[in-house]
Design a protein around this motif. Structure first.
Motif, PDB file in Angstrom:
ATOM      1  N   ALA A   1       4.980   4.832   2.211  1.00 58.45           N
ATOM      2  CA  ALA A   1       5.277   6.166   2.725  1.00 58.45           C
ATOM      3  C   ALA A   1       5.917   6.067   4.113  1.00 58.45           C
ATOM      4  O   ALA A   1       6.917   6.737   4.400  1.00 58.45           O
TER       5      ALA A   1
ATOM      6  N   SER B   1       0.846  -1.205   0.000  1.00 61.84           N
ATOM      7  CA  SER B   1       0.000   0.000   0.000  1.00 61.84           C
ATOM      8  C   SER B   1       0.874   1.244   0.000  1.00 61.84           C
ATOM      9  O   SER B   1       2.006   1.249   0.506  1.00 61.84           O
ATOM     10  N   ASN B   2       0.316   2.301  -0.546  1.00 60.38           N
ATOM     11  CA  ASN B   2       1.014   3.581  -0.559  1.00 60.38           C
ATOM     12  C   ASN B   2       1.302   4.047   0.867  1.00 60.38           C
ATOM     13  O   ASN B   2       2.379   4.576   1.147  1.00 60.38           O
TER      14      ASN B   2
ATOM     15  N   VAL C   1       6.069   7.809  -6.805  1.00 57.39           N
ATOM     16  CA  VAL C   1       5.813   6.577  -7.558  1.00 57.39           C
ATOM     17  C   VAL C   1       5.241   6.919  -8.933  1.00 57.39           C
ATOM     18  O   VAL C   1       5.653   6.343  -9.946  1.00 57.39           O
TER      19      VAL C   1
ATOM     20  N   CYS D   1       4.643  10.373  -1.305  1.00 54.86           N
ATOM     21  CA  CYS D   1       5.064   9.050  -1.760  1.00 54.86           C
ATOM     22  C   CYS D   1       4.378   8.704  -3.083  1.00 54.86           C
ATOM     23  O   CYS D   1       5.021   8.247  -4.033  1.00 54.86           O
ATOM     24  N   LEU D   2       3.079   8.938  -3.151  1.00 55.02           N
ATOM     25  CA  LEU D   2       2.321   8.649  -4.369  1.00 55.02           C
ATOM     26  C   LEU D   2       2.852   9.467  -5.545  1.00 55.02           C
ATOM     27  O   LEU D   2       3.003   8.941  -6.656  1.00 55.02           O
TER      28      LEU D   2
ATOM     29  N   PRO E   1       1.923  10.118   2.698  1.00 54.11           N
ATOM     30  CA  PRO E   1       1.341   9.338   1.595  1.00 54.11           C
ATOM     31  C   PRO E   1       1.198  10.117   0.286  1.00 54.11           C
ATOM     32  O   PRO E   1       1.550   9.584  -0.770  1.00 54.11           O
TER      33      PRO E   1
END
Length: 157
Positions: free
Chosen positions: A29, A24-25, A43, A39-40, A36
């Motif tokens: 993270a 999971s994100n 990616v 982090c997203l 989060p």
């Protein structure tokens, strides 16, 4: 494609995704010390840049009935661009060919083929592989068992 400069966080994200592409994100993270949303964004940037080509599932070939791995060395009758492109277009259409690599060796391409049995390979060899354009010679090497089989990791935790 321009080479993207990766920092330590990018490298850590790539290492985590190689181990668990379904992470999971939120967990990623936390692992890399980002929020989060940040982090997203990273990616997504790695995807957009082409560093992350996609996400997939790795199957156990034997569990789905593919009991035989065959490595096939292919030599073409000529090495000019048109012949190589014709071969490449044709080989990608053969579903049993899981990988095709142009190589610097005394042959031109190395294929990894997954089939149900040696009988299935012989049928594939006669009907499809032998009909590939510009094929001069094939040499088949039957795998006995895999000692190490993994995708990556190019980045380590």
């Amino acid at each position: 494609m321009n080479q993207t400069i990766l920092d330590k966080i990018d490298s850590r994200l790539l290492a985590l995704l190689q181990v668990d592409g379904r992470m999971s994100n939120a967990k990623m993270a936390h692992e890399v010390g980002l929020s989060p949303p940040a982090c997203l964004r990273r990616v997504q940037r790695l995807e957009k840049s082409g560093i992350i080509e996609g996400f997939t599932v790795r199957l156990n070939a034997q569990a789905v009935g593919k009991q035989q791995t065959v490595f096939v060395e292919v030599t073409l009758d000529r090495q000019h661009e048109a012949a190589m492109e014709a071969f490449e277009r044709a080989v990608v259409a053969v579903p049993e060919v899981q990988e095709c690599h142009a190589v610097a060796a005394d042959f031109d391409f190395l294929l990894r083929v997954e089939v149900d049995s040696t009988v299935a390979y012989e049928r594939l060899r006669r009907r499809e592989l032998a009909a590939l354009p510009h094929l001069q010679r094939m040499r088949s090497v039957f795998g006995l068992r895999s000692v190490k089989r993994q995708i990556g990791p190019l980045f380590h935790l």
